[in-house]
Motif scaffolding. Structure first.
Motif, PDB file in Angstrom:
ATOM      1  N   UNK A 320       0.863  -1.579  -0.116  1.00 38.51           N
ATOM      2  CA  UNK A 320       0.009  -0.298   0.112  1.00 38.51           C
ATOM      3  C   UNK A 320       0.382   1.250   0.056  1.00 38.51           C
ATOM      4  N   UNK A 321       0.468   1.946  -1.446  1.00 35.98           N
ATOM      5  CA  UNK A 321       1.550   2.860  -1.010  1.00 35.98           C
ATOM      6  C   UNK A 321       0.949   4.704  -1.032  1.00 35.98           C
ATOM      7  N   UNK A 322       1.630   5.030  -0.051  1.00 31.49           N
ATOM      8  CA  UNK A 322       1.033   6.706   0.456  1.00 31.49           C
ATOM      9  C   UNK A 322       2.213   7.664   0.318  1.00 31.49           C
ATOM     10  N   UNK A 323       1.791   8.638  -0.257  1.00 33.51           N
ATOM     11  CA  UNK A 323       2.526  10.078  -0.710  1.00 33.51           C
ATOM     12  C   UNK A 323       3.194  10.405   1.250  1.00 33.51           C
ATOM     13  N   UNK A 324       4.437  11.157   0.694  1.00 30.53           N
ATOM     14  CA  UNK A 324       5.422  11.681   1.764  1.00 30.53           C
ATOM     15  C   UNK A 324       4.976  12.826   1.983  1.00 30.53           C
ATOM     16  N   UNK A 325       3.165  13.195   2.488  1.00 27.48           N
ATOM     17  CA  UNK A 325       3.539  14.249   3.036  1.00 27.48           C
ATOM     18  C   UNK A 325       2.361  14.138   4.384  1.00 27.48           C
ATOM     19  N   UNK A 326       1.857  15.851   4.790  1.00 31.03           N
ATOM     20  CA  UNK A 326       0.798  15.145   5.588  1.00 31.03           C
ATOM     21  C   UNK A 326      -0.184  15.614   6.762  1.00 31.03           C
ATOM     22  N   UNK A 327      -1.344  14.321   6.705  1.00 34.74           N
ATOM     23  CA  UNK A 327      -2.704  15.412   6.746  1.00 34.74           C
ATOM     24  C   UNK A 327      -3.289  15.326   7.763  1.00 34.74           C
ATOM     25  N   UNK A 328      -3.868  17.218   7.775  1.00 31.13           N
ATOM     26  CA  UNK A 328      -4.314  16.916   9.248  1.00 31.13           C
ATOM     27  C   UNK A 328      -5.921  17.563   9.183  1.00 31.13           C
ATOM     28  N   UNK A 329      -7.376  16.637   9.542  1.00 29.29           N
ATOM     29  CA  UNK A 329      -8.282  16.892   9.756  1.00 29.29           C
ATOM     30  C   UNK A 329      -8.708  17.812  10.736  1.00 29.29           C
ATOM     31  N   UNK A 330      -9.581  18.639  10.808  1.00 30.79           N
ATOM     32  CA  UNK A 330     -10.195  19.565  12.140  1.00 30.79           C
ATOM     33  C   UNK A 330     -12.227  18.754  11.786  1.00 30.79           C
ATOM     34  N   UNK A 331     -12.260  18.033  13.161  1.00 32.17           N
ATOM     35  CA  UNK A 331     -14.206  18.518  12.978  1.00 32.17           C
ATOM     36  C   UNK A 331     -14.729  20.057  13.550  1.00 32.17           C
ATOM     37  N   UNK A 332     -16.107  19.798  12.514  1.00 37.27           N
ATOM     38  CA  UNK A 332     -16.537  20.879  13.162  1.00 37.27           C
ATOM     39  C   UNK A 332     -17.855  20.080  13.904  1.00 37.27           C
ATOM     40  N   UNK A 333     -18.395  20.057  14.703  1.00 36.51           N
ATOM     41  CA  UNK A 333     -19.565  19.733  15.562  1.00 36.51           C
ATOM     42  C   UNK A 333     -20.480  21.166  16.066  1.00 36.51           C
ATOM     43  N   UNK A 334     -21.850  20.385  16.002  1.00 39.26           N
ATOM     44  CA  UNK A 334     -23.104  21.021  16.739  1.00 39.26           C
ATOM     45  C   UNK A 334     -22.407  21.949  18.238  1.00 39.26           C
ATOM     46  N   UNK A 335     -23.262  22.697  18.089  1.00 39.75           N
ATOM     47  CA  UNK A 335     -22.592  23.434  19.839  1.00 39.75           C
ATOM     48  C   UNK A 335     -23.467  22.415  20.727  1.00 39.75           C
ATOM     49  N   UNK A 336     -22.939  22.071  21.735  1.00 35.06           N
ATOM     50  CA  UNK A 336     -23.449  21.128  22.903  1.00 35.06           C
ATOM     51  C   UNK A 336     -23.174  19.276  22.767  1.00 35.06           C
ATOM     52  N   UNK A 337     -22.619  18.920  21.395  1.00 33.76           N
ATOM     53  CA  UNK A 337     -21.847  17.998  21.561  1.00 33.76           C
ATOM     54  C   UNK A 337     -20.931  17.671  21.873  1.00 33.76           C
ATOM     55  N   UNK A 338     -20.496  16.708  22.996  1.00 40.55           N
ATOM     56  CA  UNK A 338     -21.252  15.356  22.508  1.00 40.55           C
ATOM     57  C   UNK A 338     -23.035  15.028  23.423  1.00 40.55           C
ATOM     58  N   UNK A 339     -22.955  16.435  24.076  1.00 38.79           N
ATOM     59  CA  UNK A 339     -24.425  16.343  24.734  1.00 38.79           C
ATOM     60  C   UNK A 339     -25.375  16.305  23.339  1.00 38.79           C
ATOM     61  N   UNK A 340     -26.632  17.235  24.533  1.00 33.97           N
ATOM     62  CA  UNK A 340     -27.732  17.083  23.600  1.00 33.97           C
ATOM     63  C   UNK A 340     -27.360  18.482  22.975  1.00 33.97           C
ATOM     64  N   UNK A 341     -27.968  18.301  21.201  1.00 37.52           N
ATOM     65  CA  UNK A 341     -28.209  19.359  20.239  1.00 37.52           C
ATOM     66  C   UNK A 341     -29.288  19.084  19.088  1.00 37.52           C
TER      67      UNK A 341
END
Length: 420
Positions: A320-341
């Motif tokens: 399995x081949x992968x690019x020699x770079x960095x990847x980063x992800x940021x999750x956007x969530x609904x205000x209130x998460x992980x409680x009620x929202x």
């Protein structure tokens, strides 16, 4: 070929995005999918828990291959039922999926395969579990044995918290998942996620990532399904990856094969890199979320081709081949998460966000209403960026987030702080 992808989250959006890059794909169906996947394939209103309905769709529509994203259908034996109907699928059998479906099963396998993990006890009644805790004291970790939607693990800093967690399990707080309890020592070190694709006898490494579980900056607030991730994990050096393959992944694959329940699919090891070396926290039997959203954008290999090879027992000699770079992800969530929202807030600026160099926006919990994209869950978007360094990838991801118009959403501003 016609592929049916099962799932609806950010992980499945990333998988669909990658599968469509394969020249072998002629048609993609996604069940049930989300609003962000609409450009990639046909959304199908199927309940993955209704195996008969999934099989009927495959036969009616001429599906050649089924890819199962989430853990619940795997643990419930969807791959077995598809196989019985003569339909090829990617993912472990019900028996092999117990690696995620039962923590006690995994602990026993670790003993048999000599996989390094935390010391533990397993209990089927509250009295014996409480007696064990009185001897060990705290801090300690209490886990409901079965699938509990990520809520069945309590890291107890005090004996009182640990006893309360045991009582909650046996009093039905997690339903059938809490009928048995595993109590583990608290591991100390740095956490990392490691992935491999397996065909029953051969395992190929797919790399590492680090996830951010706490809701707020500085690793504060309640645990979530994950608020961001990046790859590669700096702690997972080539030597450490080789050690994990040799001491964990390969012995696990050999042991399951020897038992007559070979593991085919994605094996995801949650690790603690301790002063004594890597130790297994848990196994999952599918891609992680949001780790998938950073691993697949760097993959140069054909994902569909690898999945087909795995399902046919033909991974030997491949890579399995992968690019020699960095990847980063940021999750956007609904205000209130992980409680009620609330649900239904309108999200704008997604097209502008995707114009940032190196950025892809994956949908995790969205729907379409009156021509607009609206929030339909707790974790709603994963904004992924590729760069030559962690700093560059992070700068691009947050630049894209600045273009998203969603007052009802929030995100952590410190993803990858460990690496930086």
């Amino acid at each position: 070929m016609h592929v049916l992808l099962i799932g609806s989250g950010g992980r499945e959006h990333a998988m669909a995005w990658k599968l469509t890059q394969s020249p072998r794909l002629t048609r993609l169906s996604i069940a049930p999918g989300n609003a962000g996947m609409t450009p990639l394939g046909t959304l199908v209103a199927l309940d993955p828990a209704d195996h008969d309905a999934v099989i009927a769709y495959c036969k009616t529509e001429g599906v050649d291959f089924v890819v199962v994203g989430p853990e619940a259908p795997l643990v419930a034996g969807l791959v077995d039922d598809l196989a019985s109907a003569g339909i090829k699928a990617f993912g472990p059998s019900r028996a092999a999926a117990q690696l995620e479906g039962s923590k006690a099963f995994t602990k026993a396998l670790c003993d048999e395969a000599r996989v390094p993990t935390a010391a533990y006890g397993r209990f089927s009644d509250a009295a014996s579990a409480r007696a064990y805790l009185e001897k060990t004291g705290a801090p300690i970790v209490v886990k409901a044995d079965g699938l509990a939607a990520g809520k069945g693990v309590v890291v107890a800093e005090t004996l009182e918290d640990a006893l309360a967690a045991v009582d909650a399990c046996f009093e039905g707080a997690f339903g059938a998942a809490g009928a048995e309890v595993v109590i583990e020592e608290m591991l100390v070190g740095e956490e990392a996620s490691f992935f491999a694709i397996c065909d029953g006898t051969t395992a190929l490494p797919l790399g590492s990532a680090q996830d951010h579980k706490r809701a707020f900056d500085g690793d504060k607030g309640p645990n979530t399904g994950g608020m961001g991730a990046y790859t590669p994990a700096p702690v997972m050096t080539p030597a450490m990856e080789a050690k994990v393959m040799a001491e964990m992944i390969e012995p696990t694959i050999r042991t399951l094969a020897a038992r007559g329940t070979p593991f085919t699919g994605i094996l995801f090891a949650g690790l603690m890199i301790s002063p004594e070396g890597p130790k297994l926290i848990e196994y999952n039997v599918r891609f992680g979320d949001p780790e998938t959203e950073v691993l697949l954008p760097l993959m140069e290999s054909d994902l569909l081709d690898l999945m087909l090879a795995a399902s046919e027992g033909k991974l030997s000699g491949r890579e399995a081949r992968f690019a020699d770079k960095t990847a980063l992800t940021v999750v956007m969530a609904t205000k209130g998460y992980p409680g009620s929202y609330p649900k239904g807030s309108v999200i704008g600026g997604l097209d502008e966000a995707a114009k940032v160099d190196g950025v892809t926006v994956f949908h995790a919990g969205t729907a379409e209403k009156d021509g607009a994209i609206v929030a339909n869950g707790g974790r709603v978007l994963t904004v992924t960026a590729i760069g030559d360094s962690v700093a560059e990838a992070r700068e691009r991801a947050y630049a894209a987030i600045d273009r998203i118009d969603w007052p009802e959403g929030f995100c952590r501003k410190d993803i990858a702080w460990r690496a930086l």
